[in-house]
Design a protein around this motif. Structure first.
Motif, PDB file in Angstrom:
ATOM      1  N   HIS A  27       0.826  -1.318   0.028  1.00 18.62           N
ATOM      2  CA  HIS A  27       0.176   0.060   0.067  1.00 18.62           C
ATOM      3  C   HIS A  27       0.830   1.249  -0.096  1.00 18.62           C
ATOM      4  N   VAL A  28       0.362   2.344  -0.441  1.00 17.34           N
ATOM      5  CA  VAL A  28       0.884   3.724  -0.311  1.00 17.34           C
ATOM      6  C   VAL A  28       0.433   4.478   0.755  1.00 17.34           C
ATOM      7  N   VAL A  29       0.839   5.183   1.492  1.00 21.06           N
ATOM      8  CA  VAL A  29       0.499   6.142   2.837  1.00 21.06           C
ATOM      9  C   VAL A  29       0.833   7.532   2.126  1.00 21.06           C
ATOM     10  N   PHE A  30      -0.268   8.253   2.213  1.00 22.81           N
ATOM     11  CA  PHE A  30      -0.028   9.742   1.757  1.00 22.81           C
ATOM     12  C   PHE A  30       0.098  10.360   3.091  1.00 22.81           C
ATOM     13  N   ILE A  31       1.404  11.034   3.188  1.00 21.22           N
ATOM     14  CA  ILE A  31       1.736  11.860   4.304  1.00 21.22           C
ATOM     15  C   ILE A  31       1.432  13.443   4.210  1.00 21.22           C
ATOM     16  N   HIS A  32       0.702  13.972   5.158  1.00 24.94           N
ATOM     17  CA  HIS A  32       0.142  15.254   5.309  1.00 24.94           C
ATOM     18  C   HIS A  32       0.158  15.980   6.510  1.00 24.94           C
ATOM     19  N   PRO A  33       0.758  17.293   6.284  1.00 24.79           N
ATOM     20  CA  PRO A  33       0.834  17.914   7.413  1.00 24.79           C
ATOM     21  C   PRO A  33      -0.465  18.511   7.947  1.00 24.79           C
ATOM     22  N   HIS A  34      -0.300  18.621   9.376  1.00 27.11           N
ATOM     23  CA  HIS A  34      -1.780  19.167  10.062  1.00 27.11           C
ATOM     24  C   HIS A  34      -1.544  20.320  10.843  1.00 27.11           C
ATOM     25  N   TYR A  35      -0.556  20.499  11.610  1.00 33.81           N
ATOM     26  CA  TYR A  35      -0.275  21.513  12.856  1.00 33.81           C
ATOM     27  C   TYR A  35       0.724  22.528  12.129  1.00 33.81           C
ATOM     28  N   GLY A  36       1.639  22.288  11.509  1.00 35.80           N
ATOM     29  CA  GLY A  36       2.758  23.085  11.119  1.00 35.80           C
ATOM     30  C   GLY A  36       3.883  23.242  12.132  1.00 35.80           C
ATOM     31  N   VAL A  37       5.035  23.670  11.616  1.00 37.64           N
ATOM     32  CA  VAL A  37       6.069  23.702  12.425  1.00 37.64           C
ATOM     33  C   VAL A  37       6.497  25.451  12.335  1.00 37.64           C
ATOM     34  N   GLY A  38       6.905  25.754  13.544  1.00 37.24           N
ATOM     35  CA  GLY A  38       7.377  27.557  13.620  1.00 37.24           C
ATOM     36  C   GLY A  38       6.236  28.242  13.702  1.00 37.24           C
ATOM     37  N   ASN A  39       5.009  27.659  13.988  1.00 35.43           N
ATOM     38  CA  ASN A  39       3.673  28.512  14.005  1.00 35.43           C
ATOM     39  C   ASN A  39       3.936  29.685  15.126  1.00 35.43           C
TER      40      ASN A  39
END
Length: 164
Positions: A27-39
């Motif tokens: 399977h392929v896993v789609f990796i997506h950010p959610h919170y952000g870094v450096g906010n």
């Protein structure tokens, strides 16, 4: 899957059985950010810096940690698809290679240079900038670049250069 995994990052050792099962299934896993870094640096400018910088930096950090942990040596055929053309990873791949090569804590831990792991991954094309797409396509085989869109959150972006 969020870049935070189950709350401890994608490099969380307890995710290894999950990664192994996903790898075994192909399977392929789609990796997506959610919170952000450096906010903490972005508050005065609406959502612009949060989305334009925080999200790509979150992906960059999560995948860099996954590589540096050695996790991808344990699941060499794991298929990951990274949102937003992998954040800044295509641009910073050489710098990451150099830093690992010169770090006594990491240089003997990994079987390959970080860019070798990056070249195994898939990247979406959502970066809104022809030079960024070119950078990504020079790092990976173009067959590993997938169509991406932010629709319905943003209307589809049409860049005249890309449309040609």
């Amino acid at each position: 899957l969020s870049t935070h995994g189950r709350g401890f990052g994608l490099d969380d050792p307890e995710l290894l059985p999950v990664w192994k099962e996903i790898e075994a299934l192909g399977h392929v896993v789609f990796i997506h950010p959610h919170y952000g870094v450096g906010n903490e640096h972005f508050g005065d400018y609406g959502h612009t810096l949060f989305l334009a910088l925080g999200f790509p930096f979150e992906t960059t950090t999560a995948i860099s940690r996954l590589i540096c942990s050695g996790m991808l040596d344990k699941v060499p055929d794991l298929k990951l698809l990274l949102a937003h053309s992998g954040g800044t990873l295509p641009f910073l791949a050489g710098r990451l290679d150099s830093c690992v090569k010169h770090d006594i804590h990491l240089r003997d831990k990994l079987q390959h240079a970080p860019s070798t792991y990056l070249k195994r991954l898939y990247f979406d094309s959502l970066c809104y900038h022809v030079p960024a797409m070119e950078c990504t396509s020079r790092l990976i085989d173009p067959s590993q670049m997938m169509f991406g869109t932010d629709h319905p959150f943003f209307p589809p972006h049409v860049d005249e250069e890309i449309a040609k």
